[in-house]
Design a protein around this motif. Structure first.
Motif, PDB file in Angstrom:
ATOM      1  N   VAL A   1       0.873  -1.205   0.045  1.00  0.00           N
ATOM      2  CA  VAL A   1      -0.025   0.015   0.079  1.00  0.00           C
ATOM      3  C   VAL A   1       0.879   1.145  -0.243  1.00  0.00           C
ATOM      4  CG1 VAL A   1       0.103   0.074   2.445  1.00  0.00           C
ATOM      5  CG2 VAL A   1      -1.907   1.271   1.156  1.00  0.00           C
ATOM      6  N   SER A  51       5.386   3.893   1.851  1.00  0.00           N
ATOM      7  CA  SER A  51       4.883   2.673   1.238  1.00  0.00           C
ATOM      8  C   SER A  51       5.309   1.586   2.363  1.00  0.00           C
ATOM      9  CB  SER A  51       5.569   2.361  -0.155  1.00  0.00           C
ATOM     10  OG  SER A  51       4.932   1.306  -0.893  1.00  0.00           O
ATOM     11  N   THR A 100      -3.576   7.451  -2.949  1.00  0.00           N
ATOM     12  CA  THR A 100      -3.469   6.107  -2.449  1.00  0.00           C
ATOM     13  C   THR A 100      -3.508   4.992  -3.188  1.00  0.00           C
ATOM     14  OG1 THR A 100      -4.495   6.754  -0.401  1.00  0.00           O
ATOM     15  CG2 THR A 100      -4.632   4.478  -0.665  1.00  0.00           C
ATOM     16  N   VAL A 115      -3.298   0.626  -3.701  1.00  0.00           N
ATOM     17  CA  VAL A 115      -3.168  -0.886  -2.937  1.00  0.00           C
ATOM     18  C   VAL A 115      -2.971  -1.804  -4.291  1.00  0.00           C
ATOM     19  CG1 VAL A 115      -4.278  -2.560  -1.547  1.00  0.00           C
ATOM     20  CG2 VAL A 115      -4.726  -0.241  -1.129  1.00  0.00           C
ATOM     21  N   SER A 116      -2.033  -2.669  -4.142  1.00  0.00           N
ATOM     22  CA  SER A 116      -1.905  -3.507  -5.250  1.00  0.00           C
ATOM     23  C   SER A 116      -1.384  -4.646  -4.699  1.00  0.00           C
ATOM     24  CB  SER A 116      -0.693  -2.846  -6.453  1.00  0.00           C
ATOM     25  OG  SER A 116       0.421  -2.639  -5.753  1.00  0.00           O
TER      26      SER A 116
END
Length: 254
Positions: free
Chosen positions: A12, A25, A196, A198-199
């Protein structure tokens, strides 16, 4: 999207652009659980409605009263005229409890059609004051949400004391094979305030995949709260304006 229980291992990222720049991160993993087979998703390390190293409880989501989640989300889809479009499974992407503790800044409910295409997403947002709000995101004509599509929602819920409750969110969702990415931009007055991301990559949920994910991110939910407080302290020391928390919106969902 595949309707099997998975562990989403990834990261994130948050980057504040205004009023000051602050970027960080960190590694994170989440669960992605099909509600139609929720009870079957447990294993030696993950308890569904029971205590284990990791656990998932209905009371952490939806109506927050422990009732089944699928009827709850189906009722929302019905009220918004999405029942026909979202006639497939619903996948819930969320953090599990670790040693009984959880704090989910945001969980995503992916509402699919019968061919596994995303037609709507419910973003279930929690703040550190114990309040929550749900943003239902979809196209006006209820068509498939594709990679690169931008969907917007007016901000009505207090999350960070360093931003007022105004402006809007811009959402983008992308799924390519086993990879998933979510981008959320917060804009106020047309200016990008906060980005933001998220991956991660899906792995079939098992005791082994969950253990490997935990080894790479041992603090998980404890780490989420610790980092929120650390970043808040940094912003306070940089004398960023603090906004008083307003009363939460009367309606829990938009």
């Amino acid at each position: 999207m595949k309707t099997v229980a998975t562990v989403l291992r990834g990261a994130v990222m948050h980057e504040r652009h205004l009023p000051v720049n602050n970027r960080f991160s960190y590694a994170l993993f989440m669960l992605c659980l099909p509600l139609s087979r929720l009870k079957e998703s447990g294993n030696a390390l993950l308890g569904i409605e029971r205590w284990r190293l990791f656990s998932f409880f209905n009371r952490d989501h939806g109506a927050r009263d422990g009732s089944p989640l699928e009827p709850w989300i189906r009722a929302i889809l019905q009220r918004h005229g999405l029942a026909a479009a979202c006639n497939g499974d619903v996948l819930l992407q969320t953090l599990p409890r670790l040693f009984g503790f959880v704090f989910n800044p945001v969980s995503f409910w992916y509402c699919l059609d019968e061919e596994g295409r995303v037609r709507a997403v419910l973003a279930e947002v929690n703040n550190t004051f114990g309040e929550h709000h749900n943003y239902l995101i979809c196209h006006e004509d209820h068509r498939e949400i594709r990679a690169g599509d931008e969907l917007r929602a007016r901000k009505v819920f207090h999350v960070s004391p360093f931003y007022p409750v105004r402006g809007e969110y811009r959402f983008r969702f992308s799924t390519h094979g086993s990879h998933l990415a979510v981008a959320i931009d917060y804009l106020d007055g047309g200016l990008l305030q906060l980005a933001t991301r998220v991956s991660g990559r899906h792995e079939v949920l098992s005791a082994g995949s969950l253990l490997r994910a935990w080894i790479g991110c041992p603090l998980l939910t404890f780490g989420v709260v610790a980092r929120i407080n650390l970043q808040a302290l940094r912003l306070v020391l940089r004398r960023v304006t603090i906004f008083r928390k307003p009363s939460p919106p009367v309606q829990e969902r938009t």
